[in-house]
Write an enzyme that holds these catalytic residues in place. Structure first.
Site, PDB file in Angstrom:
ATOM      1  N   HIS A 203    -119.642  -9.975 108.417  1.00  0.00           N
ATOM      2  CA  HIS A 203    -119.553  -8.771 109.243  1.00  0.00           C
ATOM      3  C   HIS A 203    -120.224  -7.571 108.580  1.00  0.00           C
ATOM      4  O   HIS A 203    -120.722  -6.682 109.269  1.00  0.00           O
ATOM      5  CB  HIS A 203    -118.093  -8.435 109.547  1.00  0.00           C
ATOM      6  CG  HIS A 203    -117.526  -9.231 110.673  1.00  0.00           C
ATOM      7  ND1 HIS A 203    -117.903  -9.059 111.985  1.00  0.00           N
ATOM      8  CD2 HIS A 203    -116.583 -10.219 110.680  1.00  0.00           C
ATOM      9  CE1 HIS A 203    -117.236  -9.893 112.757  1.00  0.00           C
ATOM     10  NE2 HIS A 203    -116.427 -10.616 111.995  1.00  0.00           N
TER      11      HIS A 203
ATOM     12  N   SER B 132    -113.822  -5.559 108.518  1.00  0.00           N
ATOM     13  CA  SER B 132    -113.157  -6.833 108.777  1.00  0.00           C
ATOM     14  C   SER B 132    -112.492  -7.373 107.518  1.00  0.00           C
ATOM     15  O   SER B 132    -112.991  -7.190 106.403  1.00  0.00           O
ATOM     16  CB  SER B 132    -114.180  -7.847 109.297  1.00  0.00           C
ATOM     17  OG  SER B 132    -113.548  -9.070 109.618  1.00  0.00           O
TER      18      SER B 132
ATOM     19  N   GLN C  96    -116.324 -14.305 107.467  1.00  0.00           N
ATOM     20  CA  GLN C  96    -115.842 -12.948 107.699  1.00  0.00           C
ATOM     21  C   GLN C  96    -116.591 -11.915 106.860  1.00  0.00           C
ATOM     22  O   GLN C  96    -116.764 -10.768 107.284  1.00  0.00           O
ATOM     23  CB  GLN C  96    -114.338 -12.882 107.446  1.00  0.00           C
ATOM     24  CG  GLN C  96    -113.537 -13.723 108.421  1.00  0.00           C
ATOM     25  CD  GLN C  96    -113.875 -13.420 109.880  1.00  0.00           C
ATOM     26  OE1 GLN C  96    -113.688 -12.307 110.360  1.00  0.00           O
ATOM     27  NE2 GLN C  96    -114.386 -14.416 110.597  1.00  0.00           N
TER      28      GLN C  96
ATOM     29  N   TYR D 148    -114.909   0.324 124.303  1.00  0.00           N
ATOM     30  CA  TYR D 148    -116.096   0.467 123.464  1.00  0.00           C
ATOM     31  C   TYR D 148    -116.480  -0.882 122.868  1.00  0.00           C
ATOM     32  O   TYR D 148    -115.627  -1.595 122.308  1.00  0.00           O
ATOM     33  CB  TYR D 148    -115.851   1.477 122.335  1.00  0.00           C
ATOM     34  CG  TYR D 148    -117.128   1.752 121.569  1.00  0.00           C
ATOM     35  CD1 TYR D 148    -118.111   2.571 122.113  1.00  0.00           C
ATOM     36  CD2 TYR D 148    -117.366   1.166 120.332  1.00  0.00           C
ATOM     37  CE1 TYR D 148    -119.304   2.801 121.439  1.00  0.00           C
ATOM     38  CE2 TYR D 148    -118.551   1.391 119.655  1.00  0.00           C
ATOM     39  CZ  TYR D 148    -119.515   2.211 120.215  1.00  0.00           C
ATOM     40  OH  TYR D 148    -120.699   2.434 119.544  1.00  0.00           O
TER      41      TYR D 148
ATOM     42  N   HIS E 179     -77.227  22.104 130.443  1.00  0.00           N
ATOM     43  CA  HIS E 179     -77.322  20.661 130.658  1.00  0.00           C
ATOM     44  C   HIS E 179     -76.056  20.156 131.349  1.00  0.00           C
ATOM     45  O   HIS E 179     -76.111  19.352 132.288  1.00  0.00           O
ATOM     46  CB  HIS E 179     -77.515  19.924 129.309  1.00  0.00           C
ATOM     47  CG  HIS E 179     -78.898  19.990 128.764  1.00  0.00           C
ATOM     48  ND1 HIS E 179     -79.541  21.158 128.487  1.00  0.00           N
ATOM     49  CD2 HIS E 179     -79.777  18.984 128.464  1.00  0.00           C
ATOM     50  CE1 HIS E 179     -80.742  20.891 127.999  1.00  0.00           C
ATOM     51  NE2 HIS E 179     -80.909  19.566 127.981  1.00  0.00           N
TER      52      HIS E 179
ATOM     53  N   GLU F 152     -74.094  20.020 121.560  1.00  0.00           N
ATOM     54  CA  GLU F 152     -75.467  20.431 121.239  1.00  0.00           C
ATOM     55  C   GLU F 152     -75.748  21.881 121.638  1.00  0.00           C
ATOM     56  O   GLU F 152     -76.881  22.347 121.552  1.00  0.00           O
ATOM     57  CB  GLU F 152     -76.468  19.491 121.935  1.00  0.00           C
ATOM     58  CG  GLU F 152     -76.401  18.080 121.394  1.00  0.00           C
ATOM     59  CD  GLU F 152     -77.478  17.158 121.975  1.00  0.00           C
ATOM     60  OE1 GLU F 152     -78.187  17.567 122.926  1.00  0.00           O
ATOM     61  OE2 GLU F 152     -77.619  16.039 121.453  1.00  0.00           O
TER      62      GLU F 152
ATOM     63  N   GLU G 238    -105.935  -8.325 108.413  1.00  0.00           N
ATOM     64  CA  GLU G 238    -106.322  -8.431 109.824  1.00  0.00           C
ATOM     65  C   GLU G 238    -106.251  -9.886 110.285  1.00  0.00           C
ATOM     66  O   GLU G 238    -105.674 -10.192 111.322  1.00  0.00           O
ATOM     67  CB  GLU G 238    -107.743  -7.891 109.983  1.00  0.00           C
ATOM     68  CG  GLU G 238    -108.310  -8.014 111.381  1.00  0.00           C
ATOM     69  CD  GLU G 238    -109.780  -7.634 111.442  1.00  0.00           C
ATOM     70  OE1 GLU G 238    -110.276  -7.360 112.551  1.00  0.00           O
ATOM     71  OE2 GLU G 238    -110.454  -7.627 110.390  1.00  0.00           O
ATOM     72  N   HIS G 239    -106.859 -10.780 109.521  1.00  0.00           N
ATOM     73  CA  HIS G 239    -106.797 -12.221 109.800  1.00  0.00           C
ATOM     74  C   HIS G 239    -106.159 -12.909 108.601  1.00  0.00           C
ATOM     75  O   HIS G 239    -106.541 -12.646 107.457  1.00  0.00           O
ATOM     76  CB  HIS G 239    -108.205 -12.814 109.980  1.00  0.00           C
ATOM     77  CG  HIS G 239    -109.085 -12.071 110.931  1.00  0.00           C
ATOM     78  ND1 HIS G 239    -110.037 -11.162 110.507  1.00  0.00           N
ATOM     79  CD2 HIS G 239    -109.166 -12.120 112.271  1.00  0.00           C
ATOM     80  CE1 HIS G 239    -110.676 -10.673 111.563  1.00  0.00           C
ATOM     81  NE2 HIS G 239    -110.166 -11.235 112.651  1.00  0.00           N
TER      82      HIS G 239
ATOM     83  N   ASN H  67    -117.700   1.667 114.277  1.00  0.00           N
ATOM     84  CA  ASN H  67    -117.911   2.087 112.891  1.00  0.00           C
ATOM     85  C   ASN H  67    -116.991   3.257 112.541  1.00  0.00           C
ATOM     86  O   ASN H  67    -116.148   3.687 113.342  1.00  0.00           O
ATOM     87  CB  ASN H  67    -119.383   2.426 112.652  1.00  0.00           C
ATOM     88  CG  ASN H  67    -119.865   3.602 113.495  1.00  0.00           C
ATOM     89  OD1 ASN H  67    -119.079   4.418 113.971  1.00  0.00           O
ATOM     90  ND2 ASN H  67    -121.166   3.699 113.671  1.00  0.00           N
TER      91      ASN H  67
ATOM     92  N   GLN I  57    -120.296   9.868 120.155  1.00  0.00           N
ATOM     93  CA  GLN I  57    -120.556  10.531 121.444  1.00  0.00           C
ATOM     94  C   GLN I  57    -120.025   9.717 122.621  1.00  0.00           C
ATOM     95  O   GLN I  57    -119.675  10.276 123.665  1.00  0.00           O
ATOM     96  CB  GLN I  57    -122.051  10.832 121.615  1.00  0.00           C
ATOM     97  CG  GLN I  57    -122.974   9.644 121.645  1.00  0.00           C
ATOM     98  CD  GLN I  57    -123.514   9.285 120.261  1.00  0.00           C
ATOM     99  OE1 GLN I  57    -122.869   9.562 119.253  1.00  0.00           O
ATOM    100  NE2 GLN I  57    -124.687   8.687 120.220  1.00  0.00           N
TER     101      GLN I  57
ATOM    102  N   ASP J 241    -112.200 -15.579 116.903  1.00  0.00           N
ATOM    103  CA  ASP J 241    -113.221 -14.589 117.247  1.00  0.00           C
ATOM    104  C   ASP J 241    -113.797 -14.846 118.631  1.00  0.00           C
ATOM    105  O   ASP J 241    -114.266 -13.919 119.294  1.00  0.00           O
ATOM    106  CB  ASP J 241    -114.356 -14.624 116.223  1.00  0.00           C
ATOM    107  CG  ASP J 241    -113.977 -13.967 114.898  1.00  0.00           C
ATOM    108  OD1 ASP J 241    -113.034 -13.159 114.895  1.00  0.00           O
ATOM    109  OD2 ASP J 241    -114.632 -14.256 113.881  1.00  0.00           O
TER     110      ASP J 241
END
Length: 440
Positions: free
Chosen positions: A272, A247, A269, A128, A431, A426, A338-339, A224, A195, A372
Site C-alpha cells: 500500500h 494500512s 499489505q 470518497y 421541568h 437538579e 487494522e487487519h 491520504n 477539496q 480487501d
C-alpha cells in the site's frame, strides 16, 4: 524487519502499547495546509474546487460532475474478467451487509408507556474513493454497498481526476467509474483530496447561483493525510467515519504457520505504501527466521518491491517474539491492528478471544487480500489502534437511532412523582412543571 524480544518479560498492556510501533502521521501539521483549502471552497464554491484541483492534481476540470456517458462507456469498456470480479465482490458484500440491517424496536416500559427506537438512514452521503498510489475500485464497493443497504436516499462519489491528454483527460480512473456504474451510482465527481471533502461538507455553488454539488450529511471513505485532516476539520459540519491512516497488518502465528503464507501477507499489505505497517507476533524464532528468508526472496521479485522494502524496514514494522500464543494475544490486543491474521493451532478459538482489531482473518486460507476484495466483509477499517473504540464501515455507519416516546395520561401520572423529585434535585423546577401542568 526489526525484532522486539519480549520472551521472559511480564509487560502490561500500557507498556505494550508504548513499545509497539506506529507509522508517524501528523494530522495536526496537515491541518495547517487543509484549513486554507476549506476556506477557499467555502468562499469560492465550484470555481475554487476547480482551481484547487488544478493546483494539487495538475488537472483543470470544467465539469466537476462526471457525465453519465462517461460512466456508461467505462462500464462497456471494462475488461470482462474485472467486471465479473467486481460483480462477485458486490454480490458477496450485499449478502453480508444486508444482514446488518436493523429493524425498529418497540419497548413497553409500563402499561401505556412505550419507547420505540427507529433506525433512520442518513439522507445524503458523500463517499470518497482514493486513487493515489493506485486506483481502488474495490473501495467503491465497500463504501456504496453498506450505504445502499442502509437505505440512503442520495449518495455521491468523489474521486481524483487523472492527468493526461485525449478524450479521457480530467476524468477519474475508468475502473472506478465502471464500479460506480455497476452499483447504479450516477452522481460522481472528478474531485480529489481535501477539496473533495470540503465540497461535500460545504457544497459547490457556481457563479450563477446553481449548485454543482449539494452538501452532504456524512462523508466516509479512506484517503491520504490531507483527506483525513479535512475530515477532522469539518467534523460537526458533517459526520465522518473513522480517520484512516496508513494500512496495517499484524499476524499472530505459531510454529504451525507456513512462513511463505506469512511473508506473502506481510508483503501484500506493505504494498500500500512506504508508511504501511507489517507486524509479525510469534512464539517461534524458527518461524521468524523462515519468514525473514521468504521476505528476502519475495520483496525483490514483486513489482512494487522498492516501496515494500521501505515499509518493511521502517520503524512501523516489526517482528515480536513472545513466550507463547497467550502472550501473543496480549501483544496484538495492545497493538489493535487494522487487519489481524491468526495463523496458529486452534485458530478459530484464538480468534474468538481477540478484543481489538479492525477485522480478524482466521486460519491459513483467509488472507487479508481476501477481505480487501471478495470475502464479503468491509475493508474500510479503523487504523492507529482506534479499533479499541471504533468499528469499521458497515450499515450501522449510515443509520441513526431515534427514540420515539409515547405515554398515556395515566402512565405519565404514575411516574410524575419521580420526575418531580428528580427535577427538584437538579434545581430545574420548570421541568417538573411541564409534567404537573398535564395532571388533573
Amino acid at each position: 524487519m526489526r525484532r522486539l524480544d519480549l520472551r521472559g518479560q511480564h509487560v502490561d498492556a500500557r507498556e505494550l502499547r508504548s513499545r509497539m510501533p506506529r507509522a508517524e502521521v501528523d494530522v495536526e501539521a496537515a491541518l495547517a495546509v487543509v484549513r486554507p483549502v476549506v476556506d477557499q471552497v467555502r468562499e469560492g464554491g465550484a470555481d475554487a474546487v476547480r482551481a484547487l484541483g488544478e493546483r494539487f492534481d495538475g488537472v483543470r476540470v470544467d465539469d466537476l460532475r462526471v457525465p453519465a456517458a462517461a460512466l456508461s462507456e467505462a462500464l462497456e469498456s471494462l475488461d470482462p474478467a474485472v467486471r465479473a470480479a467486481l460483480e462477485e465482490s458486490i454480490r458477496r458484500s450485499r449478502l453480508v451487509h444486508a444482514d446488518q440491517r436493523r429493524t425498529d424496536v418497540v419497548t413497553q416500559v409500563v402499561e401505556g408507556g412505550t419507547v420505540t427506537e427507529r433506525f433512520v438512514p442518513v439522507q445524503r452521503v458523500g463517499l470518497y474513493v482514493p486513487a493515489g498510489v493506485a486506483p481502488l475500485p474495490s473501495s467503491v464497493v465497500m463504501n456504496v454497498v453498506p450505504a445502499q443497504e442502509a437505505g440512503v436516499e442520495s449518495l455521491a462519489v468523489a474521486t481524483p481526476p487523472r492527468r493526461g491528454d485525449g478524450p479521457d483527460a480530467a476524468l477519474p480512473d475508468p475502473t472506478i467509474l465502471a464500479a460506480c456504474a455497476l452499483l447504479g451510482v450516477e452522481e460522481v465527481y472528478a474531485v480529489g483530496g481535501a477539496q473533495a471533502i470540503a465540497m461535500f461538507a460545504l457544497g459547490a455553488r457556481e457563479a450563477d447561483g446553481s449548485q454543482s454539488c449539494p452538501p452532504v450529511d456524512l462523508v466516509t471513505g479512506p484517503g491520504n493525510i490531507y483527506v483525513t485532516a479535512a475530515k477532522r476539520l469539518l467534523r460537526g459540519v458533517i459526520g465522518t467515519d473513522a480517520e484512516a491512516g496508513p494500512s496495517e497488518v499484524a499476524v499472530l502465528a505459531d510454529d504451525t504457520a507456513d512462513p511463505e503464507h506469512v511473508a506473502a501477507d506481510l508483503v501484500s499489505q506493505a504494498e500500500h505504501g512506504e508508511a504501511s505497517a507489517a507486524v509479525l507476533v510469534t512464539d517461534s524464532a524458527d518461524l521468524a527466521d523462515a519468514v525473514d528468508a521468504a521476505l528476502a526472496r519475495r520483496v525483490p521479485a514483486t513489482r512494487h518491491g522498492a516501496r515494500i522494502a521501505v515499509a518493511l524496514a521502517g520503524p512501523q514494522s516489526l517482528v515480536v517474539l513472545v513466550d507463547d500464543v497467550e502472550a501473543g494475544l496480549a501483544v496484538v490486543d495492545a497493538y489493535g491492528s487494522e487487519h489481524l491474521e491468526i495463523q496458529t493451532r486452534d485458530a478459530a478459538a484464538v480468534a474468538a478471544r481477540v478484543r481489538n482489531a479492525g477485522a480478524v482473518f482466521v486460519g491459513p486460507y483467509a488472507p487479508v487480500s481476501l477481505g480487501d476484495y471478495c470475502a464479503g466483509s468491509n475493508h474500510v477499517l479503523p487504523t492507529g489502534g482506534t479499533c479499541s473504540h471504533t468499528a469499521g464501515l458497515s450499515v450501522a455507519t449510515f443509520l441513526r437511532g431515534i427514540h420515539v416516546v409515547e405515554y398515556s395520561q395515566q402512565a405519565l401520572a404514575d411516574v410524575a412523582p419521580h420526575v418531580l423529585a428528580l427535577a427538584g434535585a437538579e434545581d430545574l423546577p420548570a421541568h417538573g412543571e411541564a409534567v404537573s401542568a398535564r395532571l388533573p
